[in-house]
Design a protein around this motif. Structure first.
Motif, PDB file in Angstrom:
ATOM      1  N   LEU A 158       3.759   6.171  -5.692  1.00  0.00           N
ATOM      2  CA  LEU A 158       3.138   6.503  -7.054  1.00  0.00           C
ATOM      3  C   LEU A 158       2.239   7.610  -7.238  1.00  0.00           C
ATOM      4  O   LEU A 158       2.321   8.276  -8.231  1.00  0.00           O
ATOM      5  CB  LEU A 158       2.988   5.219  -7.613  1.00  0.00           C
ATOM      6  CG  LEU A 158       3.978   4.215  -8.174  1.00  0.00           C
ATOM      7  CD1 LEU A 158       3.404   2.848  -8.728  1.00  0.00           C
ATOM      8  CD2 LEU A 158       4.848   4.784  -9.129  1.00  0.00           C
ATOM      9  N   ALA A 159       1.237   7.667  -6.396  1.00  0.00           N
ATOM     10  CA  ALA A 159       0.291   8.481  -6.531  1.00  0.00           C
ATOM     11  C   ALA A 159       0.690   9.745  -6.150  1.00  0.00           C
ATOM     12  O   ALA A 159       0.575  10.778  -6.902  1.00  0.00           O
ATOM     13  CB  ALA A 159      -0.805   8.035  -5.318  1.00  0.00           C
TER      14      ALA A 159
ATOM     15  N   ARG B   3       2.064   2.190  -3.513  1.00  0.00           N
ATOM     16  CA  ARG B   3       1.136   2.532  -4.243  1.00  0.00           C
ATOM     17  C   ARG B   3       0.813   4.173  -3.918  1.00  0.00           C
ATOM     18  O   ARG B   3       0.427   4.896  -4.749  1.00  0.00           O
ATOM     19  CB  ARG B   3      -0.345   1.958  -3.907  1.00  0.00           C
ATOM     20  CG  ARG B   3      -1.355   1.899  -4.921  1.00  0.00           C
ATOM     21  CD  ARG B   3      -2.697   1.148  -4.452  1.00  0.00           C
ATOM     22  NE  ARG B   3      -2.550  -0.138  -5.034  1.00  0.00           N
ATOM     23  CZ  ARG B   3      -3.172  -1.326  -4.508  1.00  0.00           C
ATOM     24  NH1 ARG B   3      -3.657  -1.000  -3.148  1.00  0.00           N
ATOM     25  NH2 ARG B   3      -3.098  -2.300  -4.909  1.00  0.00           N
ATOM     26  N   VAL B   4       0.882   4.500  -2.720  1.00  0.00           N
ATOM     27  CA  VAL B   4       0.911   6.070  -2.342  1.00  0.00           C
ATOM     28  C   VAL B   4       1.868   6.719  -2.902  1.00  0.00           C
ATOM     29  O   VAL B   4       1.758   7.813  -3.360  1.00  0.00           O
ATOM     30  CB  VAL B   4       0.645   6.095  -0.980  1.00  0.00           C
ATOM     31  CG1 VAL B   4       0.644   7.524  -0.394  1.00  0.00           C
ATOM     32  CG2 VAL B   4      -0.703   5.274  -0.213  1.00  0.00           C
TER      33      VAL B   4
ATOM     34  N   PRO C  46       0.732  -1.457   0.098  1.00  0.00           N
ATOM     35  CA  PRO C  46       0.030  -0.056  -0.068  1.00  0.00           C
ATOM     36  C   PRO C  46       0.918   1.254  -0.053  1.00  0.00           C
ATOM     37  O   PRO C  46       0.434   2.141  -0.639  1.00  0.00           O
ATOM     38  CB  PRO C  46      -0.880  -0.233   1.336  1.00  0.00           C
ATOM     39  CG  PRO C  46      -0.159  -1.130   2.071  1.00  0.00           C
ATOM     40  CD  PRO C  46       0.593  -2.124   1.140  1.00  0.00           C
ATOM     41  N   ALA C  47       1.950   1.100   0.636  1.00  0.00           N
ATOM     42  CA  ALA C  47       2.921   2.378   0.715  1.00  0.00           C
ATOM     43  C   ALA C  47       3.431   2.854  -0.554  1.00  0.00           C
ATOM     44  O   ALA C  47       3.287   3.788  -1.115  1.00  0.00           O
ATOM     45  CB  ALA C  47       3.935   2.185   1.721  1.00  0.00           C
TER      46      ALA C  47
END
Lengths: 318, 273, 245
Positions: A192-193, A189-190, A186-187
């Motif tokens: 990249l966001a 993904r964040v 999840p980290a």
């Protein structure tokens, strides 16, 4: 990404590590030593990639993290008589401290401003190691000797090529797998966001300030681990490794291999280290290949080697 | 580096920063190249004056080529441009290393006289350097504020799209600005050779000090650049003499990092001249 | 009953311009409220102050009775105030799945340990649910930037849904949409309204009349009228300032 593709990617990473492990059986001594060095430097590039490839921040001061690990380990061994293990930890602590400080100072900067601030901070750090040359040895640096680890009663001397190679492999594998895990977490993904749209990410409920700090610290930490390992395996500490060239190298390695790909840093480091080695046999101005590679990439291969492979053939590559 | 020479170098960087919105990491190498070309010309022809004229023009030519064949092709995209100018840095520096060699070589000062005050003496050439630098600064300022090209530069700096809509040839303005920026650095490099010697690694210091001046003085602001160059030049000198040159550089780089960190994203925001 | 959202004398100045001036606004739980007004009336600024994208010059914002004026946008999002952008603001280089997963995983990342041991299956289930509701079921592996415009807007709404909002702020959701897409979006908003309070900035009066239970009219940074859609239609000042009749 679907789970079977993730499994395929993990298999590929483990395969690459196994290949590196097997290579030591066939490589002639010179290349055996080269690849050991490449793995340590590639760990450094993996750290750099966390920031450039996955968070979108281009630093021109990563040498200070590498050097923090190097001096944290080298100085405590040299002056306080630390063993290799304790020295390694000291390098990590030093790297964490420098990375946290840099992360906090640069929180409000982005783009070119981030680049210039990191460059200035690294320059100040590098000059400081020259200024306190009675402690650090300045330009000349200093050589450590007799480094090794006692593991289950067996003495592993880092001067032994086989120990050197496998220690480098272990450290590189740890950094690579951490970065692989990060891309599926999840980290990751964040991050990249954050790279693509910071404001959107804020409004999804993420404290982007803390996320950025996290990215800088992880990136700095991996770089320091590489710096510390370099000191232990190659027994040398010197201010060259904190200079601007060693901030540009990981940028080059990462871009060449492919920013934002987990295997790119290894590929880029391997290719470039050999390029530089060949060029240095031909001319004193061998760093010209660094300049040429940067310009060629910017013009014709902005995605890098692994990045290009991902675009064309293997979109599942993390 | 004297304050006025520093101002000249920094002004070149500031122009490129301000008008083109790009960070030119190779700026220091243009300074170095200016010094090297000046050494070659004055050694071959014996005329330092000719060297002073040739160096900026030749280096501006190199810069224009780099702009045409690299920067323009990547559309001046900020991060690619930074990477490209790092590449340019190494290409220039290493080319000089292989041709000119790793030596530090001086040029004889074209004028010999000392100005003696009761309590200290001053080499005449340093005054000449200051004078020429001041004239060049003045000329640049006039060109920016009085000529059509200067107007076009300012228009481009303010708003690129708007300038384009008003038929400003933005592409040509960029090329000219990149050339002029490099030429100013080269002039500074050429001026300094008789005092400092020409060496292939002299660019990094020039780059860092220019960054310091430009960031402290405000981007694209001529007055700010001048004031900052004097403050930085004099305090650098004072700390160097009283403590050590290394300490002076540490203080300057840390200071600039903190200023920029606090000002944050407002890096590209100030007005020209 | 305490209103879900309240602003007290909320103001925002940009230089000499007072974009929002001393606005007292209140919204009850379960409403679908439309916020209308001419361009430059301060609608987007007002919702930006509510979502925390902007900080106010003065005044306060209360959410469920709690003063949230000092909270950052991420804290407000975690309290359930969710904002969807006027200009489509998805992560174009990420997959549709990852876009929604970014929203869906947020609620499950309360403690530090959650970052390491996230329940992926639960997140995936939430994502699928949101995608199905938004009519994007078959597109999960597509790159978001490659979607058709109508699907991009739907993705934006799916991200908002995956956050499980208490208060959903929609900033001109129908802008630029084809008529059939507008209809689909209206259905979606009605579905959402069953579980969340909705604050909607909208220019399309048909959409307003169809969706809103109450309407607030802004002009020049102030609220000039408030009432049921029918009352607002009849309001003389509104007709003059906005409807142009």
């Amino acid at each position: 990404m679907t789970d079977d593709r993730r499994g395929l990617a993990l298999g590929l990473h483990l395969g690459v590590l196994a290949l590196l492990g097997a290579l030591q059986l066939v490589l002639p001594p010179f290349h055996h030593g080269m690849v050991a060095r490449v793995m340590v430097l590639a760990a450094y590039a993996v750290g750099y990639n966390v920031l450039l490839g996955y968070t979108g921040l281009m630093s021109l001061g990563h040498a200070m993290f590498f050097a923090a690990g190097m001096y944290g380990t080298g100085l405590t061994i040299q002056h306080w008589g630390f063993g290799a293990g304790a020295g390694f930890l000291a390098g990590i602590v030093a790297g964490l401290a420098v990375a946290a400080a840099v992360g906090l100072v640069t929180l409000r900067t982005a783009g070119p401003a981030f680049l210039i601030v990191t460059m200035m901070l690294a320059q100040a750090f590098n000059l400081a190691t020259l200024y306190f040359n009675d402690v650090t040895g300045g330009d000349q640096g200093f050589i450590l000797s007799g480094l090794g680890l006692d593991l289950f009663g067996v003495r592993l001397a880092f001067a032994d090529p086989a120990v050197k190679y496998n220690a480098a492999l272990v450290v590189f594998a740890a950094c690579l797998l951490l970065s692989f895990w990060l891309t599926g977490s999840p980290a990751g993904r964040v991050l990249l966001a954050l790279k693509e749209n910071e404001e959107r990410t804020r409004l999804l409920g993420y404290n982007t300030v803390r996320c950025r700090l996290f990215a800088v610290v992880v990136s700095g930490l991996l770089s320091a681990v590489a710096g510390s390992t370099y000191t232990l395996l190659f027994s040398y500490v010197g201010s060259t490794f904190g200079g601007i060239l060693y901030s540009i190298y990981p940028l080059l390695w990462t871009l060449l291999g492919g920013a934002g790909t987990t295997l790119g840093p290894l590929v880029g480091t391997l290719v470039m280290t050999y390029f530089v080695d060949v060029a240095s046999a031909i001319t004193t101005g061998y760093l010209i290949v660094v300049g040429a590679a940067l310009i060629v990439m910017v013009l014709w291969a902005p995605a890098g080697i692994v990045g290009g492979i991902r675009v064309r053939w293997a979109p599942w590559l993390p | 580096m004297g304050a006025l020479v520093l101002a000249l170098t920094a002004l070149g960087l500031s122009l490129v920063f301000g008008v083109m919105r790009i960070v030119n990491v190779a700026h220091g190498e243009f300074f170095m190249l200016g010094a090297i070309v000046a050494w070659y010309v004055s050694t071959l022809t014996g005329s330092f004056l000719l060297a002073l004229l040739v160096a900026p023009v030749a280096v501006a030519g190199v810069a224009v080529l780099a702009d045409r064949f690299v920067l323009r092709r990547i559309g001046y995209e900020p991060e690619s441009t930074i990477v490209a100018t790092i590449g340019l840095l190494y290409i220039l520096q290493q080319t000089v290393l292989t041709t000119y060699g790793p030596y530090a070589r001086p040029v004889e000062a074209p004028v010999y006289f000392r100005v003696d005050f009761p309590w200290f003496g001053y080499s005449g050439y340093k005054l000449v350097v200051a004078g020429v630098a001041a004239v060049l600064l003045l000329v640049t300022w006039m060109a920016l504020s009085r000529t059509t090209l200067g107007l076009q530069m300012r228009a481009t700096q303010q708003d690129r799209e708007m300038a384009q809509a008003f038929a400003v040839p933005v592409g040509r303005v960029y090329t000219v600005v990149f050339g002029v920026g490099a030429g100013l650095a080269a002039a500074a490099g050429a001026l300094i050779v008789p005092v400092q010697q020409a060496h292939y690694l002299m660019g990094l210091d020039a780059l860092l000090m220019s960054f310091v001046v430009v960031i402290l003085g405000g981007l694209g602001s001529l007055r700010g650049t001048l004031v900052a160059a004097f403050v930085v030049g004099l305090s650098d000198g004072a700390i160097s003499v009283l403590f050590s040159p290394t300490l002076a550089k540490i203080v300057a780089t840390l200071l600039v990092a903190l200023v920029l960190a606090v000002r944050g994203r407002g890096l590209f925001g100030e007005e020209l001249a | 009953m305490t209103p879900l959202l309240e602003t007290r004398a909320l103001s925002k100045r940009f230089g000499g311009l007072e974009a929002v001036s001393a606005v007292d606004f209140s919204l009850d739980r379960g409403e679908v409220r439309a916020l209308i007004g001419p361009n430059g009336a301060g609608k987007t600024t007002l919702v930006s102050l509510i979502s925390g994208r902007l900080g106010p010059t003065s005044g306060r914002v209360l959410f469920a009775g709690r003063d949230i004026t000092g909270l950052g946008p991420w804290d407000r999002a975690n309290l359930g105030i969710v904002y969807t952008f006027q200009i489509t603001s998805i992560y174009r280089s990420l997959s549709v799945f990852d876009n929604v997963a970014l929203a869906a995983q947020r609620r499950r990342l309360r403690r530090l340990a959650d970052w390491v041991a996230l329940d992926r299956a639960a997140v995936a289930a939430d994502v699928e649910a949101a995608l199905d509701t938004a009519g994007l079921g078959g597109l999960r592996d597509q790159q978001a930037g490659a979607l058709a415009y109508g699907h991009q807007r739907a993705l934006e709404v799916a991200m908002a849904m995956a956050l499980k909002p208490e208060l959903l702020i929609l900033d001109e959701p129908t802008q630029g949409l084809a008529p059939e897409d507008i209809e689909a979006l209206c259905r979606l908003v009605r579905d959402l309204a069953r579980v969340a309070t909705v604050l909607l900035i909208e220019h399309n009066m048909e959409v307003v009349l169809e969706l809103a239970s109450r309407v607030t009219v802004m002009d020049a940074g102030r609220i000039i009228a408030e009432g049921t859609p029918r009352e607002i239609e009849a309001h003389p000042e509104v007709q003059r300032a906005y409807l142009g009749r």
